[in-house]
Design an enzyme around this catalytic site. Structure first.
Site: not given
Ligand code: PMT
Length: 223
Positions: A31-33, A97
């Site tokens: 995943g990402n932030r 994102a």
């Protein structure tokens, strides 16, 4: 005298927001932030301008902005299908994102650690570039707006994406520093187009979203 706010009445605006999660096995993912705050604020500002707004949202814990139709997705593949399925639109704003890589295969059961094993190699493949596909689509929106999340050389990388993905505008933000980019309530954007640019903020994402929307409506070619 205050200037009248540009109206989005009669427009259909498609926004993507949040991260994507790329499953490795039933318990793990890449995943990402991204919190979704920037994209949700943009969707809210677009709805406030009078536009009909569809928000394709990755996995985030945010309420749906008033007047916005929300489609929840998890992976880049699902976001790709949902966004392309919502065309035609007058404007596309890609604030999500999206993961650039995803595991070639999702393991059906939990990957176990083995005695003596020092690491694990994941086989990753590229995800579809949703933004570039929207910009090259037969039903291309009149205005395609990307975001660029950069740690350095912000203008160079943002302008490269603007040209390579054939965008009309790109909103660049610095990531990896406090007070802007991922997760923060505040941000600062520089919006680039072929022969111009405009700096917005620093300001709360809710305020910036309104300013970005004004600029987008200002630059929308007549339909
Ligand atoms: O969600 P927040 O916590 O509020 O954080 C906001 C944000 C930092 C996520 C947001 O402001 C932002 O910059 N979004 C874009 C993040 C990103 O993935 O940037 P990028 O430079 O890697 O991608 C460039 C553009 O291509 C983006 O518009 C992205 O949506 C799009 N893209 C990227 C890869 C892919 N496979 N498909 C895409 O459509």
């Amino acid at each position: 005298m205050t200037q009248a706010k540009a109206s989005g009445a009669g427009l259909r605006i498609l926004v993507s927001a949040g991260p994507t999660y790329e499953d490795i096995d039933p318990v793990r993912f890449i995943g990402n932030r991204s919190s979704g705050k920037m994209g949700f604020a943009v969707a809210e500002a677009a709805a406030r301008s009078g536009a009909r707004v569809v928000l394709v949202a990755g996995p985030v814990a945010l309420p749906t902005p008033p007047g916005v139709t929300r489609l929840d997705v998890r992976s880049a593949a699902q976001m790709h299908e949902a966004v392309l399925g919502q065309l035609p639109a007058d404007i596309y704003i890609g604030a999500a994102a999206v993961a650039d890589f995803t595991p070639r295969q999702v393991a059906g059961s939990k990957i176990k650690k083995r005695e003596g094993e020092s690491g694990l190699t994941l086989d990753l493949v590229r995800t579809p570039d949703i933004l570039a596909e929207v910009a090259g689509h037969a039903a291309r929106p009149r205005l395609v707006v990307g975001f660029a999340a950069e740690t350095d050389e912000v203008e160079r990388y943002a302008r490269d994406k603007l040209a390579r993905k054939r965008l009309d505008l790109i909103a660049a933000n610095r990531v990896g520093v406090a007070g802007s980019g991922f997760e923060s309530d505040d941000n600062a954007l520089t919006v680039y187009w072929t022969d111009g640019q405009r700096a917005l903020g620093p300001a709360p994402k809710t305020v910036l979203a309104g300013q970005l929307l004004e600029l987008i409506l200002e630059r929308l070619p007549a339909g």
